[in-house]
Design an enzyme around this catalytic site. Structure first.
Site, mmCIF file in Angstrom:
data_model
loop_
_atom_site.group_PDB
_atom_site.id
_atom_site.type_symbol
_atom_site.label_atom_id
_atom_site.label_comp_id
_atom_site.label_asym_id
_atom_site.label_seq_id
_atom_site.Cartn_x
_atom_site.Cartn_y
_atom_site.Cartn_z
ATOM 1 N N THR A 45 19.050 18.420 4.667
ATOM 2 C CA THR A 45 18.505 17.148 5.332
ATOM 3 C C THR A 45 16.937 17.249 5.219
ATOM 4 O O THR A 45 16.291 16.162 4.935
ATOM 5 C CB THR A 45 18.661 17.278 6.804
ATOM 6 O OG1 THR A 45 20.027 17.574 7.000
ATOM 7 C CG2 THR A 45 18.567 15.888 7.520
ATOM 8 N N ASP A 102 12.622 20.542 10.336
ATOM 9 C CA ASP A 102 13.400 21.361 9.679
ATOM 10 C C ASP A 102 14.976 20.905 10.513
ATOM 11 O O ASP A 102 15.261 20.074 11.536
ATOM 12 C CB ASP A 102 13.151 22.934 10.584
ATOM 13 C CG ASP A 102 14.065 23.864 9.847
ATOM 14 O OD1 ASP A 102 14.989 23.583 8.822
ATOM 15 O OD2 ASP A 102 13.766 24.943 10.000
ATOM 16 N N GLY A 118 21.918 28.584 6.967
ATOM 17 C CA GLY A 118 21.386 28.692 5.479
ATOM 18 C C GLY A 118 20.698 30.176 5.267
ATOM 19 O O GLY A 118 20.439 30.535 4.305
ATOM 20 N N GLU A 124 12.271 30.533 9.688
ATOM 21 C CA GLU A 124 12.185 29.313 10.586
ATOM 22 C C GLU A 124 11.891 29.147 11.747
ATOM 23 O O GLU A 124 11.134 28.403 12.308
ATOM 24 C CB GLU A 124 13.850 28.780 10.512
ATOM 25 C CG GLU A 124 14.177 28.045 9.003
ATOM 26 C CD GLU A 124 15.715 27.789 9.210
ATOM 27 O OE1 GLU A 124 16.157 27.302 8.086
ATOM 28 O OE2 GLU A 124 16.400 27.997 10.216
HETATM 29 C C1 ABF Z 1 18.485 25.061 8.044
HETATM 30 O O1 ABF Z 1 19.336 24.505 7.199
HETATM 31 C C2 ABF Z 1 19.092 26.087 8.856
HETATM 32 O O2 ABF Z 1 18.619 26.561 9.919
HETATM 33 C C3 ABF Z 1 20.374 25.139 9.219
HETATM 34 O O3 ABF Z 1 21.330 26.052 9.167
HETATM 35 C C4 ABF Z 1 20.478 24.340 8.264
HETATM 36 C C5 ABF Z 1 20.824 23.019 8.119
HETATM 37 O O4 ABF Z 1 21.158 22.382 7.060
HETATM 38 P P1 ABF Z 1 21.512 21.056 6.703
HETATM 39 O O5 ABF Z 1 20.385 20.040 6.931
HETATM 40 O O6 ABF Z 1 21.910 21.058 5.378
HETATM 41 O O7 ABF Z 1 22.771 20.624 7.596
HETATM 42 O O8 ABF Z 1 17.724 24.260 8.916
#
Ligand code: ABF
Length: 252
Positions: A45, A102, A118, A124
């Site tokens: 994202t 994030d 991830g 983070e």
């Molecule tokens: C990071 O990406 C991680 O902490 C979380 O696990 C993941 C969220 O990913 P996505 O945006 O692909 O759902 O922020």
């Protein structure tokens, strides 16, 4: 597992949901006059966050006048920062971050989070704990109906120093609420444990529905060898959830 042709429109909608959440979160919260040091998280994202901030940087308003300094939470976000024409900084140089964006794996009603799917949870958390404003961007699937642990069954990622993994695993499995706990596998060789950017291992622990994430986080942090947990307590100031129809829900 191979994708069916009929799955593709859903994937496109999901991608659109991530994009609208990220763009809206940046447009409503990022102010280039106040926010010079910007945390850029990890995941799929936040790709759109970096894209949008890159667009701001390249705009007439900021180009050649102001340079945003972007702090990554791992290798992927470092690449995102560079590929979007943004200036890379480090948390060592800039221990105070103005705003950070994030993703998350789960978000509850109190804006407590599970992150680290991830594998970047330590960095983070370092960035999210160093920022004045922490904005979560996610698609609609990440909103927990009530408790963390409801939406997803992956559990809580816990970063541990390698030498302590067996001890920590035994301690976690002995906790009354633990359903299961495993060292995350599938590292570079695919045959061994995942190794984080900090040369640690990750244990994924399923505690079912988590009614008291703060207490669970504290209990886990007490275990010798645990570096950090994927429970982000009182970090987030806002969360943007994009829906498949292009609408947005904001939690404060
Ligand atoms: C990071 O990406 C991680 O902490 C979380 O696990 C993941 C969220 O990913 P996505 O945006 O692909 O759902 O922020």
């Amino acid at each position: 597992m191979s994708l069916e042709v009929t799955d593709i429109p859903d994937l496109q909608l999901l991608e659109e949901a991530k994009k609208v959440a990220a763009f809206r979160a940046v447009d409503e919260n990022f102010d280039g006059k106040r926010h010079r040091v910007v945390g850029i998280g990890s995941g799929s994202t936040v790709v759109y966050v970096a894209q949008r901030i890159g667009e701001y940087q390249a705009s007439e308003e900021y180009k050649g006048k102001v340079e945003f300094i972007c702090i990554p939470t791992g290798f992927q976000s470092q690449e995102l920062i560079i590929s979007n024409g943004l200036r890379l900084g480090s948390i060592e140089e800039y221990p105070v971050v103005d705003i950070a964006f994030d993703g998350a794996d789960e978000v509850d009603e109190e804006l407590q989070l599970i992150k680290g799917g991830g594998g970047c949870l330590l960095r983070e958390k370092l960035v999210s704990s160093s920022t004045k404003e922490f904005v979560v961007v996610a698609d609609f699937r990440k909103k927990s109906p009530k408790y963390l642990g409801t939406n997803w069954t992956k559990g809580v990622p816990i970063e541990v120093v390698p030498v302590a993994y067996a001890r920590v695993l035994a301690d976690i499995r002995a906790m009354s609420t633990c359903v299961r706990a495993e060292v995350r596998q599938g590292g570079v060789s695919k045959a061994g444990p995942v190794v984080t950017d900090n040369n640690n291992f990750i244990i994924d622990a399923d505690f079912g529905q988590i009614q008291d994430p703060r207490k669970l986080h504290q209990d886990l942090k007490m275990l010798v060898g645990v570096v950090e947990t994927g429970l982000f307590i009182d970090n987030a100031s806002k969360a943007y959830f994009g829906a498949a129809d292009g609408s947005i829900e904001v939690s404060l």
